[in-house]
Design a protein around this motif. Structure first.
Motif, short mmCIF file in Angstrom:
data_model
loop_
_atom_site.label_atom_id
_atom_site.label_comp_id
_atom_site.label_asym_id
_atom_site.label_seq_id
_atom_site.Cartn_x
_atom_site.Cartn_y
_atom_site.Cartn_z
N ASP A 516 -14.53 -8.13 19.69
CA ASP A 516 -12.90 -7.52 18.70
C ASP A 516 -11.79 -8.18 19.70
OD1 ASP A 516 -14.19 -5.89 17.32
OD2 ASP A 516 -14.50 -3.90 18.97
N VAL A 517 -12.06 -8.63 20.32
CA VAL A 517 -11.12 -9.33 21.78
C VAL A 517 -10.14 -9.93 20.53
CG1 VAL A 517 -10.23 -11.40 23.42
CG2 VAL A 517 -11.92 -9.47 23.56
N VAL A 546 -6.56 -3.69 15.76
CA VAL A 546 -7.47 -5.21 15.47
C VAL A 546 -6.79 -6.36 15.69
CG1 VAL A 546 -8.83 -3.94 14.40
CG2 VAL A 546 -7.08 -4.22 12.96
N GLY A 547 -6.70 -7.47 15.28
CA GLY A 547 -6.59 -8.86 15.49
C GLY A 547 -6.73 -8.92 13.74
N ALA A 558 -2.63 -5.67 14.48
CA ALA A 558 -2.27 -4.54 13.84
C ALA A 558 -3.25 -2.74 14.28
CB ALA A 558 -3.44 -4.51 12.57
N ALA A 559 -2.59 -1.83 14.14
CA ALA A 559 -3.07 -0.83 15.33
C ALA A 559 -2.87 0.40 13.83
CB ALA A 559 -1.74 -0.36 16.17
N PHE A 560 -3.57 0.95 14.03
CA PHE A 560 -3.97 2.37 12.86
C PHE A 560 -4.06 3.90 13.85
CE2 PHE A 560 -5.40 0.16 9.40
CZ PHE A 560 -5.68 -0.68 9.45
N ASP A 613 -10.38 -5.37 7.60
CA ASP A 613 -10.78 -5.63 6.24
C ASP A 613 -8.83 -5.23 5.72
OD1 ASP A 613 -12.91 -6.67 6.35
OD2 ASP A 613 -13.95 -4.67 5.81
N ILE A 614 -8.48 -3.10 6.09
CA ILE A 614 -7.05 -3.18 5.50
C ILE A 614 -6.34 -3.97 5.95
CG2 ILE A 614 -5.62 -1.03 5.11
CD1 ILE A 614 -8.86 0.59 5.67
N ALA A 615 -6.87 -4.58 7.08
CA ALA A 615 -4.59 -5.20 7.77
C ALA A 615 -4.60 -6.50 7.42
CB ALA A 615 -5.21 -5.61 9.10
N GLU A 616 -5.98 -7.02 6.80
CA GLU A 616 -6.12 -8.51 6.17
C GLU A 616 -6.01 -8.50 4.87
OE1 GLU A 616 -8.77 -10.79 8.38
OE2 GLU A 616 -7.88 -10.91 9.88
#
Ligand code: 6R9
Length: 641
Positions: A516-517, A546-547, A558-560, A613-616
């Motif tokens: 996850d890094v 997430v990256g 990207a932050a949720f 998946d959402i962020a991309e």
């Protein structure tokens, strides 16, 4: 995570000394570290003496064929005898082992004498069904006393159990039954969740495979169930059994249980734990980390038994130590959001062990809820499952622990079987967010790509340098995968898969899974640190980072974010600035998405793969391991996807 070590971004200067009274009477003092570092094997041999062995071992550790360890070689022991009978024989039969609380409010108090009777009857029942030493038994149950009884009955006769989360699907259950070739499945008609009976038996009916000869069914909810010749009611079979059962001594390396880790890729791994070393380390760590005083403490671990935390710290560790525990069937908001605190008050819970995900949920629900209950009995608070954000740690200590209680942040894994890195409540000057030091007898380290120990003030990969008693022995049926997954990255080192850093004092901070890094403009940045920076903002309840691939920076953050209170209030630019101010401009999220919930597993871990998946901008992948698959719909709706 690749070349450069993790950037050391987070600064945290708060310290909490142990309460003087606790320190003065602590189970473990500083000399344990010294003794263990002078002679690690002698230290573990001393811990094994807490148990009652049927035959003494001749060698503490056989490490002649690494990474296949044998602990307490030649020793023989019965786990159920140690968890139950010996307390009764010592005159503590009337002591409550389990205060069980059903979600609808029904309760049972089970003493050690009761537990002995029930475990003996269940062991005899397994015998009548033809289950013998070495067979595998799948357990798919709600959180009821029969779950612990079933596990102990298996342990008693030497059948290897495989507990599968009551929330898992037909497919997940079938794969696990198949992989272990289970002969028997133990289940219930259902259990109570969120105020209603939730069925289990129909899932088992669809999941049973050829190897399964019988399904043993506890009646819990009374709901209608389909029935076949293979099905047997627990109350028909177990209730009429003899209360006498002689525990057979099993080899220290006899397989005690298999527990599957979900893993993010590939088929689930059946993590195999054995008998003597596992019980030694779970009993020792439960005694040391929680400072357990069995005569006076009331201990509550809120985990589900289907998670390793439930195995080691609801069933085996506490019972081996003769503790009085609370076990709760249901959800924290049924029938109201103060249910847990009502339970703490009712039973006078002194030690509480839970997960950061729960703590952050309570923060979101508001301080006024726990404030309505008397929580003054609490004296030690524990955390497990994820890194605990400094804000969540401080909230837990203040709002639940009344500012008095040490918080022990315990790092370990299904694979390690028991706690490995943790503060000790009578010794450690705790730092919010740090797991601090390896326990006595454990040698953890942080290394770089070349397997060199990193200096204080730097980050890298968490590894374990020496075998430990409760280590996994293999992946069930797949020695090669065991070697490949855990021991092949660097020869002689166990690779845990987590990133970690050493601070300037050499204390350890966990930084999340290395997968996850994020790699942003050539810098490794930990998801955990960015999440903690976000959670330290008063308007943020929870955050997952997430990256996401980015044409300029390689990956971008990207932050949720789940807002506290009303989402309309939250200024996303302000949050981006807040992170930059805490961690530096490199860690500033490219985007912040406000969401009502986050995708999590049953043990509360955020499933970042789905958020990526959402962020991309991809369709979201497999959601079957989520505690609540509907969460994804709520998130997509909020984001207009
Ligand atoms: C016991 C359990 C193991 C993974 C582990 C790590 C994370 C657990 C943690 C923690 C930071 C802690 N983890 N405890 N990370 N601080 N105190 O959770 O087992 O379900 O197998 O998960 O959980 O990433 O590698 P398991």
């Amino acid at each position: 995570m690749s070349q450069d070590a993790l950037s050391n971004l987070l600064q945290e200067n708060r310290r909490f000394a142990p309460p003087a009274e606790l320190a003065a009477a602590a189970n473990i003092t500083e000399d344990a570290y010294t003794r263990a570092s002078e002679d690690r094997l002698a230290f573990w041999a001393e811990q094994a003496e807490r148990l009652t062995w049927a035959k003494p071992w001749t060698e503490v550790l056989d490490w002649t064929n690494p990474p296949f360890a044998k602990w307490f070689v030649g020793g023989e022991i019965n786990v159920a005898y140690n968890c139950v009978d010996r307390h009764v024989e010592a005159g503590r039969g009337d002591k409550v082992a389990l205060h069980w609380e059903g979600e609808p409010g029904d309760t049972r108090a089970i003493t050690y004498a009761d537990l002995k009777r029930e475990v003996c009857k269940a062991a005899n029942a397994l015998g009548e069904l033809g289950v013998v030493k070495g067979d595998r038994v799948a357990i798919y149950m709600p959180m009821i006393p029969e779950t612990a009884i079933a596990m102990l009955a298996c342990a008693r006769i030497g059948a290897t159990h495989s507990v599968v989360f009551g929330g898992f699907s037909v497919d997940a259950l079938r794969t696990r039954i198949e992989d272990a070739d289970a002969k028997l499945v133990i289940t219930a008609d259902g259990g109570y969740r969120r105020g209603a009976p939730s069925a289990l038996k129909p899932t088992v009916d669809q999941a049973v495979t050829k190897s399964v000869e019988n399904v043993l069914v506890v009646r819990r909810t009374g709901q209608e169930v389909a029935w076949t010749d293979r099905d047997v009611w627990w109350h028909d079979l177990v209730d009429r059994q003899s209360e006498e059962h002689v525990p057979e001594a099993h080899d220290a390396e006899h397989p005690l249980f298999i527990l599957y880790t979900s893993g993010t890729t590939g088929k689930p791994k059946g993590i195999l734990h054995t008998t003597g070393g596992y019980l030694t380390q779970t009993a020792f760590t439960h005694h040391a980390v929680f400072d357990l005083k069995p005569e006076t403490d009331v201990y509550w671990c809120t985990a589900d038994v289907g998670w390793v935390t439930g195995h080691s710290y609801i069933v085996y560790g506490p019972l081996a130590n003769g503790a009085t525990s609370v076990m709760y069937e249901g959800t924290p908001d049924t029938p109201h959001r103060g249910r847990w605190w009502e339970i703490v008050q009712k039973y006078g819970v002194t030690i509480l062990y839970t997960a950061p995900t729960a703590i952050r949920t309570f923060m979101k629900w508001g301080d006024d809820i726990p404030a309505q209950f008397d929580l003054s009995s609490l004296r030690v608070l524990g955390s497990v499952g994820e890194p605990i954000n400094p804000e969540a740690y401080v909230w837990y200590r203040e709002r639940i622990g009344g500012g008095r209680t040490p918080v022990v942040d315990t790092w370990w894994q299904t694979e390690t079987g028991a706690i490995m890195i943790s503060p000790l409540p009578g010794i450690t000057h705790g730092k919010p967010g740090a797991a601090m030091r390896p326990l006595p007898g454990i040698s953890a380290d942080v290394v770089n790509d070349e397997a060199e120990s990193v200096p204080n003030g730097s980050g890298g990969f968490l590894v374990l340098r020496e075998p430990w008693p409760s280590m996994l022995r293999t992946v069930w049926g797949d020695d090669e995968r065991f070697v490949q997954t855990y021991w092949s990255r660097w020869p002689g080192l166990y690779f845990a898969g987590d990133g970690a850093k050493k601070d300037d004092d050499g204390d350890l901070w966990l930084l999340g899974r290395v997968d996850d890094v994020m790699l942003v403009s050539g810098h490794n940045i930990s998801t955990t640190e960015v999440e903690s920076a976000l959670v330290s903002h008063p308007k943020v309840a929870e955050a997952a980072v997430v990256g996401a691939s980015d044409p300029v920076t390689g990956q971008a953050i990207a932050a949720f974010v789940i807002p506290r209170g009303d989402a309309g209030d939250v200024d996303v630019e302000e949050l981006r600035g807040h992170v930059a101010q805490h961690l530096g401009p490199i860690a500033k999220p490219r985007q912040i998405l406000l969401v009502p919930e986050l995708p999590k597993t049953r043990s509360g871990k955020i499933v970042r793969r789905i958020l990526q998946d959402i962020a991309e901008g991809r369709p979201t992948g497999d959601a079957t391991t989520l505690a609540d698959p509907a969460v994804m719909d709520h998130i997509k709706q909020a984001l207009g996807l």
